[in-house]
Design a protein around this motif. Structure first.
Motif, PDB file in Angstrom:
ATOM      1  N   SER A 241     -44.886  43.945 -13.265  1.00  0.00           N
ATOM      2  CA  SER A 241     -46.281  43.578 -13.521  1.00  0.00           C
ATOM      3  C   SER A 241     -46.406  42.577 -14.656  1.00  0.00           C
ATOM      4  N   VAL A 242     -45.463  42.611 -15.593  1.00  0.00           N
ATOM      5  CA  VAL A 242     -45.459  41.664 -16.714  1.00  0.00           C
ATOM      6  C   VAL A 242     -44.785  40.350 -16.312  1.00  0.00           C
ATOM      7  N   GLU A 243     -43.600  40.432 -15.703  1.00  0.00           N
ATOM      8  CA  GLU A 243     -42.827  39.233 -15.378  1.00  0.00           C
ATOM      9  C   GLU A 243     -43.395  38.463 -14.192  1.00  0.00           C
ATOM     10  N   ARG A 244     -43.843  39.163 -13.171  1.00  0.00           N
ATOM     11  CA  ARG A 244     -44.414  38.566 -11.961  1.00  0.00           C
ATOM     12  C   ARG A 244     -43.599  37.381 -11.437  1.00  0.00           C
ATOM     13  N   PRO A 245     -42.356  37.621 -11.046  1.00  0.00           N
ATOM     14  CA  PRO A 245     -41.541  36.540 -10.494  1.00  0.00           C
ATOM     15  C   PRO A 245     -42.068  36.080  -9.137  1.00  0.00           C
ATOM     16  N   ASP A 246     -41.685  34.887  -8.730  1.00  0.00           N
ATOM     17  CA  ASP A 246     -42.057  34.386  -7.405  1.00  0.00           C
ATOM     18  C   ASP A 246     -41.181  35.001  -6.326  1.00  0.00           C
ATOM     19  N   VAL A 247     -39.938  35.301  -6.684  1.00  0.00           N
ATOM     20  CA  VAL A 247     -38.953  35.808  -5.732  1.00  0.00           C
ATOM     21  C   VAL A 247     -38.177  36.955  -6.378  1.00  0.00           C
ATOM     22  N   VAL A 248     -37.889  37.984  -5.591  1.00  0.00           N
ATOM     23  CA  VAL A 248     -37.002  39.067  -6.029  1.00  0.00           C
ATOM     24  C   VAL A 248     -35.802  39.110  -5.105  1.00  0.00           C
ATOM     25  N   ILE A 249     -34.610  39.097  -5.687  1.00  0.00           N
ATOM     26  CA  ILE A 249     -33.380  39.301  -4.923  1.00  0.00           C
ATOM     27  C   ILE A 249     -32.836  40.662  -5.325  1.00  0.00           C
ATOM     28  N   LEU A 250     -32.882  41.609  -4.395  1.00  0.00           N
ATOM     29  CA  LEU A 250     -32.505  42.993  -4.692  1.00  0.00           C
ATOM     30  C   LEU A 250     -31.024  43.201  -4.385  1.00  0.00           C
ATOM     31  N   ALA A 251     -30.191  42.842  -5.386  1.00  0.00           N
ATOM     32  CA  ALA A 251     -28.738  42.972  -5.247  1.00  0.00           C
ATOM     33  C   ALA A 251     -28.198  44.180  -5.998  1.00  0.00           C
ATOM     34  N   ALA A 252     -29.069  44.927  -6.656  1.00  0.00           N
ATOM     35  CA  ALA A 252     -28.636  46.098  -7.424  1.00  0.00           C
ATOM     36  C   ALA A 252     -28.369  47.271  -6.486  1.00  0.00           C
ATOM     37  N   ALA A 253     -27.284  47.987  -6.751  1.00  0.00           N
ATOM     38  CA  ALA A 253     -26.942  49.157  -5.934  1.00  0.00           C
ATOM     39  C   ALA A 253     -25.837  49.941  -6.616  1.00  0.00           C
ATOM     40  N   LYS A 254     -25.768  51.210  -6.274  1.00  0.00           N
ATOM     41  CA  LYS A 254     -24.599  52.021  -6.645  1.00  0.00           C
ATOM     42  C   LYS A 254     -23.609  51.868  -5.512  1.00  0.00           C
ATOM     43  N   VAL A 255     -22.420  51.302  -5.804  1.00  0.00           N
ATOM     44  CA  VAL A 255     -21.450  51.020  -4.758  1.00  0.00           C
ATOM     45  C   VAL A 255     -20.089  51.620  -5.104  1.00  0.00           C
ATOM     46  N   GLY A 256     -19.245  51.751  -4.094  1.00  0.00           N
ATOM     47  CA  GLY A 256     -17.900  52.271  -4.307  1.00  0.00           C
ATOM     48  C   GLY A 256     -17.119  52.268  -3.020  1.00  0.00           C
ATOM     49  N   GLY A 257     -15.851  52.569  -3.097  1.00  0.00           N
ATOM     50  CA  GLY A 257     -14.983  52.611  -1.930  1.00  0.00           C
ATOM     51  C   GLY A 257     -15.046  53.938  -1.199  1.00  0.00           C
ATOM     52  N   ILE A 258     -14.104  54.150  -0.285  1.00  0.00           N
ATOM     53  CA  ILE A 258     -14.103  55.358   0.541  1.00  0.00           C
ATOM     54  C   ILE A 258     -14.067  56.618  -0.317  1.00  0.00           C
ATOM     55  N   GLN A 259     -13.182  56.643  -1.309  1.00  0.00           N
ATOM     56  CA  GLN A 259     -13.027  57.851  -2.123  1.00  0.00           C
ATOM     57  C   GLN A 259     -14.310  58.189  -2.868  1.00  0.00           C
ATOM     58  N   ALA A 260     -14.922  57.179  -3.484  1.00  0.00           N
ATOM     59  CA  ALA A 260     -16.149  57.425  -4.254  1.00  0.00           C
ATOM     60  C   ALA A 260     -17.286  57.865  -3.345  1.00  0.00           C
ATOM     61  N   ASN A 261     -17.464  57.178  -2.211  1.00  0.00           N
ATOM     62  CA  ASN A 261     -18.544  57.528  -1.285  1.00  0.00           C
ATOM     63  C   ASN A 261     -18.353  58.924  -0.704  1.00  0.00           C
ATOM     64  N   ASN A 262     -17.101  59.283  -0.429  1.00  0.00           N
ATOM     65  CA  ASN A 262     -16.808  60.568   0.187  1.00  0.00           C
ATOM     66  C   ASN A 262     -16.937  61.717  -0.812  1.00  0.00           C
TER      67      ASN A 262
ATOM     68  N   GLY B 105     -15.763  39.400 -10.708  1.00  0.00           N
ATOM     69  CA  GLY B 105     -16.809  40.333 -11.085  1.00  0.00           C
ATOM     70  C   GLY B 105     -16.770  41.639 -10.338  1.00  0.00           C
ATOM     71  N   ASP B 106     -15.762  41.837  -9.503  1.00  0.00           N
ATOM     72  CA  ASP B 106     -15.672  43.064  -8.706  1.00  0.00           C
ATOM     73  C   ASP B 106     -15.297  44.247  -9.601  1.00  0.00           C
ATOM     74  N   ASN B 107     -15.394  45.435  -9.015  1.00  0.00           N
ATOM     75  CA  ASN B 107     -15.000  46.669  -9.685  1.00  0.00           C
ATOM     76  C   ASN B 107     -13.546  46.966  -9.318  1.00  0.00           C
TER      77      ASN B 107
ATOM     78  N   THR C 156     -10.259  54.378  -8.791  1.00  0.00           N
ATOM     79  CA  THR C 156     -10.901  55.450  -8.014  1.00  0.00           C
ATOM     80  C   THR C 156     -12.241  55.041  -7.404  1.00  0.00           C
ATOM     81  N   GLY C 157     -12.877  53.976  -7.895  1.00  0.00           N
ATOM     82  CA  GLY C 157     -14.209  53.638  -7.416  1.00  0.00           C
ATOM     83  C   GLY C 157     -14.336  52.289  -6.749  1.00  0.00           C
ATOM     84  N   SER C 158     -13.213  51.594  -6.525  1.00  0.00           N
ATOM     85  CA  SER C 158     -13.293  50.225  -6.012  1.00  0.00           C
ATOM     86  C   SER C 158     -13.143  50.165  -4.500  1.00  0.00           C
ATOM     87  N   HIS C 159     -13.493  48.998  -3.952  1.00  0.00           N
ATOM     88  CA  HIS C 159     -13.286  48.731  -2.535  1.00  0.00           C
ATOM     89  C   HIS C 159     -11.852  48.260  -2.302  1.00  0.00           C
TER      90      HIS C 159
END
Length: 318
Positions: A58-79, A176-178, A182-185
């Motif tokens: 509400s303060v920043e009011r950008p023209d565009v939002v790119i939603l690249a944020a996420a909790k991610v991980g490989g098979i072991q982390a997801n499982n 920039g990858d993880n 134990t948590g990587s792809h």
């Protein structure tokens, strides 16, 4: 479709700008001359905090939002942590999209994952394979969260008429990858494993599974270029696959990474560990029809990523 043009004056909020994809998008936008980029680290803005997200947009009011944020991980982390992957990704997505809709941000790009598709979807996977079969069990919770994001984008388009879109990348890798053991792809996990083995003079490396599953791999710089391309050219409710249109076996990938790191020992396979989806190759005809094609070959991408890892391994996420 309605052609759109991002200019150097466009105010763009890159959610997750320090992650693998977000940082690549940020670099690409800067290379194109964009000077009004907005980013916040997780310590500055916790996207799971609904009130904070609403106040921020509400303060920043950008023209565009790119939603690249996420909790991610490989098979072991997801499982191991499926509840965390489901809950945290839903919180991030719903908070950002609800706040963006309330503010009336006309342009938003939601980034998902190719794991949204059924485990045994016909290959190469077309976008309309979504919701036609059972998901891969090891990452079904994460997949459900991403599917919810696609549906929310489509719902917002119908209800509010905003020009929101979704892109589903194949397996990504690059700077920039993880590189956590134990948590990587698969690509960063193997790069770390083989680089450490090469440096230590080890004679054997063990990977999970059988080595037979096939994976499509896209360098994150190509993904960044695809995101900007879609924001400039694409305006439709259907999500868009982003990939390279060809795949390799995990065993072939391991051999390529071993060579790039200088490892000359043996590779063993722990077949008691899960393989994941047998094959995951995307049909990319929808995005190529808009004029985009990937530029970074797998060999070049692996070489560049190995070099980046070795230059930054003392300071990266591990």
């Amino acid at each position: 479709m309605t052609p759109l043009t991002l200019t150097s004056e466009t105010r763009i909020f890159v959610a997750g700008h320090r992650g693998l994809v977000g940082s690549a998008i940020w670099r690409h936008l800067e290379s194109l001359g964009h000077t009004h980029l907005i980013g916040r680290s997780s310590s500055e803005l916790d996207l799971r905090d609904r009130g904070a997200v609403f106040e921020f947009l509400s303060v920043e009011r950008p023209d565009v939002v790119i939603l690249a944020a996420a909790k991610v991980g490989g098979i072991q982390a997801n499982n191991t942590y499926p509840a965390d992957f489901l809950s945290e990704n839903l919180q991030i997505q719903v908070n950002v999209m609800d706040a963006a809709a309330e503010v009336g941000i006309d342009r938003l790009l939601f980034l998902g994952s190719s794991c949204i598709y059924p485990k045994f979807a016909p290959q190469p996977i077309q976008e309309d394979s979504l919701l036609t079969g059972h998901l891969e069990e090891t990452n079904d919770a994460y997949a459900i969260a991403k599917i919810a994001g696609i549906i929310q984008v489509q719902a917002v388009r119908r209800q509010y008429g905003l020009k929101w879109i979704s892109a589903m990348p194949t397996n990504l890798y690059g700077p920039g990858d993880n590189f956590s053991p134990t948590g990587s792809h698969v690509v960063p996990a193997m790069i770390r494993r083989y680089a450490e083995a090469a440096d230590a003079g080890s004679t054997s490396v063990t990977n999970w599974g059988t080595g037979t599953p096939r994976r499509e791999l896209l360098h994150v710089d190509d993904m960044a270029a695809a995101c900007v391309h879609l924001l400039n050219t694409y305006d439709a409710p259907e999500h868009v696959n982003v990939g390279v249109g060809e795949d390799v076996s995990i065993a072939e990938l391991a051999a390529a990474i071993a060579a790039a790191t200088g490892y000359a020992g043996d590779t063993e396979w722990d077949t008691t560990k899960p393989d994941g989806t047998p094959q995951k190759l995307l049909d990319i005809s929808r995005i190529t029809a808009t004029g985009w094609t990937p530029q970074v070959s797998l060999a070049e991408g692996i070489t560049r990523t190995v070099a980046w890892y070795r230059a930054h391994r003392d300071s990266i996420r591990s």
